[in-house]
Design a protein around this motif. Structure first.
Motif, PDB file in Angstrom:
ATOM      1  N   UNK A   1       3.371 -10.506 -15.569  1.00  0.00           N
ATOM      2  CA  UNK A   1       4.230  -9.412 -15.115  1.00  0.00           C
ATOM      3  C   UNK A   1       4.455  -8.408 -16.247  1.00  0.00           C
ATOM      4  N   UNK A   2       4.269  -7.133 -15.908  1.00  0.00           N
ATOM      5  CA  UNK A   2       4.373  -6.039 -16.871  1.00  0.00           C
ATOM      6  C   UNK A   2       5.179  -4.908 -16.250  1.00  0.00           C
ATOM      7  N   UNK A   3       6.077  -4.300 -17.039  1.00  0.00           N
ATOM      8  CA  UNK A   3       6.831  -3.127 -16.591  1.00  0.00           C
ATOM      9  C   UNK A   3       6.411  -1.916 -17.414  1.00  0.00           C
ATOM     10  N   UNK A   4       6.223  -0.777 -16.748  1.00  0.00           N
ATOM     11  CA  UNK A   4       5.860   0.457 -17.446  1.00  0.00           C
ATOM     12  C   UNK A   4       6.739   1.603 -16.947  1.00  0.00           C
ATOM     13  N   UNK A   5       6.981   2.563 -17.836  1.00  0.00           N
ATOM     14  CA  UNK A   5       7.774   3.732 -17.480  1.00  0.00           C
ATOM     15  C   UNK A   5       7.165   4.994 -18.047  1.00  0.00           C
ATOM     16  N   UNK A   6       7.547   6.136 -17.477  1.00  0.00           N
ATOM     17  CA  UNK A   6       6.849   7.379 -17.774  1.00  0.00           C
ATOM     18  C   UNK A   6       7.807   8.558 -17.667  1.00  0.00           C
ATOM     19  N   UNK A   7       7.359   9.697 -18.217  1.00  0.00           N
ATOM     20  CA  UNK A   7       8.070  10.952 -18.005  1.00  0.00           C
ATOM     21  C   UNK A   7       8.084  11.344 -16.527  1.00  0.00           C
ATOM     22  N   UNK A   8       7.257  10.707 -15.695  1.00  0.00           N
ATOM     23  CA  UNK A   8       7.271  11.030 -14.261  1.00  0.00           C
ATOM     24  C   UNK A   8       8.473  10.427 -13.535  1.00  0.00           C
ATOM     25  N   UNK A   9       9.374   9.761 -14.300  1.00  0.00           N
ATOM     26  CA  UNK A   9      10.639   9.243 -13.790  1.00  0.00           C
ATOM     27  C   UNK A   9      10.490   8.021 -12.899  1.00  0.00           C
ATOM     28  N   UNK A  10       9.392   7.291 -13.081  1.00  0.00           N
ATOM     29  CA  UNK A  10       9.154   6.096 -12.285  1.00  0.00           C
ATOM     30  C   UNK A  10       8.959   4.875 -13.163  1.00  0.00           C
ATOM     31  N   UNK A  11       9.494   3.742 -12.680  1.00  0.00           N
ATOM     32  CA  UNK A  11       9.241   2.434 -13.270  1.00  0.00           C
ATOM     33  C   UNK A  11       8.250   1.717 -12.362  1.00  0.00           C
ATOM     34  N   UNK A  12       7.144   1.268 -12.931  1.00  0.00           N
ATOM     35  CA  UNK A  12       6.145   0.512 -12.179  1.00  0.00           C
ATOM     36  C   UNK A  12       6.119  -0.921 -12.684  1.00  0.00           C
ATOM     37  N   UNK A  13       6.053  -1.867 -11.761  1.00  0.00           N
ATOM     38  CA  UNK A  13       5.840  -3.271 -12.095  1.00  0.00           C
ATOM     39  C   UNK A  13       4.424  -3.652 -11.720  1.00  0.00           C
ATOM     40  N   UNK A  14       3.774  -4.433 -12.599  1.00  0.00           N
ATOM     41  CA  UNK A  14       2.358  -4.759 -12.433  1.00  0.00           C
ATOM     42  C   UNK A  14       2.140  -6.258 -12.529  1.00  0.00           C
ATOM     43  N   UNK A  15       1.091  -6.719 -11.862  1.00  0.00           N
ATOM     44  CA  UNK A  15       0.506  -8.035 -12.110  1.00  0.00           C
ATOM     45  C   UNK A  15      -0.740  -7.797 -12.949  1.00  0.00           C
ATOM     46  N   UNK A  16      -0.746  -8.314 -14.188  1.00  0.00           N
ATOM     47  CA  UNK A  16      -1.828  -8.032 -15.117  1.00  0.00           C
ATOM     48  C   UNK A  16      -3.197  -8.454 -14.630  1.00  0.00           C
ATOM     49  N   UNK A  17      -3.264  -9.276 -13.579  1.00  0.00           N
ATOM     50  CA  UNK A  17      -4.565  -9.689 -13.039  1.00  0.00           C
ATOM     51  C   UNK A  17      -5.143  -8.649 -12.092  1.00  0.00           C
ATOM     52  N   UNK A  18      -4.316  -7.666 -11.700  1.00  0.00           N
ATOM     53  CA  UNK A  18      -4.790  -6.610 -10.799  1.00  0.00           C
ATOM     54  C   UNK A  18      -4.086  -5.311 -11.168  1.00  0.00           C
ATOM     55  N   UNK A  19      -4.713  -4.545 -12.036  1.00  0.00           N
ATOM     56  CA  UNK A  19      -4.103  -3.306 -12.519  1.00  0.00           C
ATOM     57  C   UNK A  19      -4.544  -2.080 -11.718  1.00  0.00           C
ATOM     58  N   UNK A  20      -5.113  -2.299 -10.551  1.00  0.00           N
ATOM     59  CA  UNK A  20      -5.499  -1.169  -9.700  1.00  0.00           C
ATOM     60  C   UNK A  20      -4.308  -0.615  -8.930  1.00  0.00           C
ATOM     61  N   UNK A  21      -3.347  -1.491  -8.619  1.00  0.00           N
ATOM     62  CA  UNK A  21      -2.206  -1.088  -7.812  1.00  0.00           C
ATOM     63  C   UNK A  21      -0.960  -1.803  -8.298  1.00  0.00           C
ATOM     64  N   UNK A  22       0.147  -1.086  -8.556  1.00  0.00           N
ATOM     65  CA  UNK A  22       1.358  -1.761  -9.026  1.00  0.00           C
ATOM     66  C   UNK A  22       2.012  -2.595  -7.933  1.00  0.00           C
ATOM     67  N   UNK A  23       2.808  -3.573  -8.374  1.00  0.00           N
ATOM     68  CA  UNK A  23       3.566  -4.384  -7.434  1.00  0.00           C
ATOM     69  C   UNK A  23       4.678  -3.571  -6.778  1.00  0.00           C
ATOM     70  N   UNK A  24       5.262  -2.668  -7.536  1.00  0.00           N
ATOM     71  CA  UNK A  24       6.343  -1.854  -6.999  1.00  0.00           C
ATOM     72  C   UNK A  24       6.457  -0.568  -7.792  1.00  0.00           C
ATOM     73  N   UNK A  25       7.086   0.424  -7.177  1.00  0.00           N
ATOM     74  CA  UNK A  25       7.347   1.710  -7.817  1.00  0.00           C
ATOM     75  C   UNK A  25       8.787   2.106  -7.524  1.00  0.00           C
ATOM     76  N   UNK A  26       9.548   2.401  -8.566  1.00  0.00           N
ATOM     77  CA  UNK A  26      10.955   2.732  -8.408  1.00  0.00           C
ATOM     78  C   UNK A  26      11.249   4.053  -9.099  1.00  0.00           C
ATOM     79  N   UNK A  27      11.745   5.025  -8.348  1.00  0.00           N
ATOM     80  CA  UNK A  27      12.153   6.310  -8.914  1.00  0.00           C
ATOM     81  C   UNK A  27      13.554   6.166  -9.495  1.00  0.00           C
ATOM     82  N   UNK A  28      13.710   6.466 -10.784  1.00  0.00           N
ATOM     83  CA  UNK A  28      14.996   6.261 -11.452  1.00  0.00           C
ATOM     84  C   UNK A  28      15.663   7.564 -11.876  1.00  0.00           C
TER      85      UNK A  28
END
Length: 443
Positions: A249-276
């Motif tokens: 499990x990996x969390x990433x954040x960006x200037x685009x104002x979103x937090x994405x959660x990932x499963x490192x075994x599949x980095x094509x699509x995040x597990x979730x996307x949250x606008x903060x």
């Protein structure tokens, strides 16, 4: 059963220079120790910062060290134990395990150095820092971030990864008497804002840059090409944190104002996307609760996300359980303390509780001109047609209490948190209490 989320300010400290990073020591014996780093860009006319007849650095900083006693009811919990004038500080990270039986603090500076400070016992039982090791990443660059390979408490083969303003990453090995660069490679076209280890496989490194790309690197295969490149974020990637409790499990954040959660075994699509509602400069998983994520959201304060549903594979935004809104400037530094706090917290009249029926939801935005902490670029958050870019991202959905919380997440949580903000040069220490609120029927 309802839920109550409450924040309460314990202390506010003026750092004098602009504050951008705070870190609690993660080692239990020294969990009362807090470090804060500052960054000040000197402008023409800042003559009071310059010594006569000498060329002063264009970026200066200060490292603060504090001892904390959160159990004092009427006394501010923090006591300043040391301050050290340094080059401007972009990032601080404690090694998660003792080195030679002492805590070690890593610091990324605007002079392009990674510096390691050893925690020592100072006079009258307080703590102090002394510089132990230092290495230069190369000329004409700012060290922007660092991470230790020890996130799960493993002390063998201790390494540091750093990112810098040239878009490069550097892997460093810690020996008994030196900090040695093992390899350095160009990872991003512009500033590489963040670098991080996978704490479950420390041969894997992640990086994010101002080119809006998230990349993975396998150190066993050399670093000539990434194992993946994701363009899922639409603006610069500036925060990454591996979950120390849940593998992959990996969390990433960006200037685009979103937090994405990932499963490192599949980095094509995040597990979730949250606008903060604000650029996500730092993300920190809770030290013991695998489902809680602290986010420093620049123009939208500090948010605590509940990630249980996403960790279970349900593609849903993570609801915001609590917000700390009392800073008056860019929210940059944030960290959870491992210190135990009492289970009860008296209400604070200035900070009303947030109940489960009123989970935080971002509504409306002003048009924002983002600045990096290094003042090296400005980014206007609108596209060519004048639309506000982050408004295109989905907002967290409102959910009922029964939908949000699983049966294993119904225990109370009380935490101590430190945060800092930039232009108002303030550090706050506050506690967050999250607890069930029983509803009793009258007899």
């Amino acid at each position: 059963m309802g839920w109550q989320s409450r924040t309460r300010t314990l202390q506010v400290f003026d750092t004098e220079l602009t504050a951008d990073t705070v870190e609690w020591c993660p080692i239990p014996q020294w969990a009362h120790v807090l470090a804060c780093g500052t960054y000040q860009q000197l402008l023409e006319g800042d003559d009071k910062q310059r010594t006569e007849g000498s060329a002063a650095p264009s970026r200066i900083g200060r490292l603060y060290l504090f001892d904390c006693n959160p159990q004092s009811s009427f006394i501010p919990p923090l006591t300043e134990s040391q301050r050290i004038d340094t080059a401007a500080i972009l990032d601080l990270k404690w090694c998660h395990v003792p080195i030679s039986e002492r805590p070690l603090l890593g610091m990324a500076t605007a002079s392009g150095e990674i510096q390691l400070y050893k925690l020592i016992e100072a006079q009258q039982g307080s703590s102090g820092l002394e510089c132990e090791l230092s290495t230069d990443l190369g000329p004409d660059r700012l060290a922007l971030s660092l991470d230790w390979s020890t996130g799960r408490g493993e002390s063998s083969d201790v390494r540091v990864v750093s990112s810098d303003s040239t878009g490069s990453l550097t892997l460093l090995s810690l020996g008994e008497a030196d900090l040695t660069a093992v390899c350095q490679w160009k990872a991003h076209e512009y500033e590489a804002w963040i670098s991080a280890f996978s704490y479950w496989d420390t041969q894997t490194v992640y990086s994010g840059g101002d080119d809006s790309k998230l990349k993975g690197w396998d150190l066993r295969m050399g670093c000539s090409s990434p194992t993946f490149t994701s363009k899922r974020h639409t603006m610069g990637v500036c925060s990454i944190h591996s979950n120390p409790h849940r593998e992959h499990i990996l969390a990433t954040g960006s200037y685009d104002e979103n937090v994405l959660l990932w499963d490192g075994r599949n980095m094509k699509q995040p597990l979730s996307e949250t606008a903060v509602g604000g650029g996500v400069w730092r993300l920190k998983w809770h030290p013991s609760q695998e489902h809680l994520l602290l986010a420093a959201c620049m123009h939208n304060d500090f948010q605590i996300l509940y990630c249980q549903k996403a960790l279970e594979g349900q593609e849903t935004p993570c609801p915001v359980l609590g917000s700390y809104i009392l800073h008056n400037s860019l929210a940059y530094g944030a960290d959870w303390s491992r210190l135990p706090v009492s289970s009860s917290a008296p209400p604070s009249p200035q900070e009303p509780p947030q109940t489960s029926s009123g989970l935080v939801e971002s509504t409306g935005h002003l048009r924002i001109q983002y600045e990096s902490p290094t003042a090296s670029f400005d980014t206007s958050l609108e596209d060519d047609s004048g639309r506000y870019i982050p408004d295109q991202c989905p907002s967290p959905e409102k959910s009922s209490v029964s939908d949000l919380f699983t049966s294993d997440a119904r225990d109370s949580v009380s935490c101590l948190i430190a945060t800092c903000s930039f232009y108002d040069h303030m550090m706050h220490v506050w506690r967050w209490d999250w607890s069930p609120e029983e509803k009793h029927e009258s007899l």
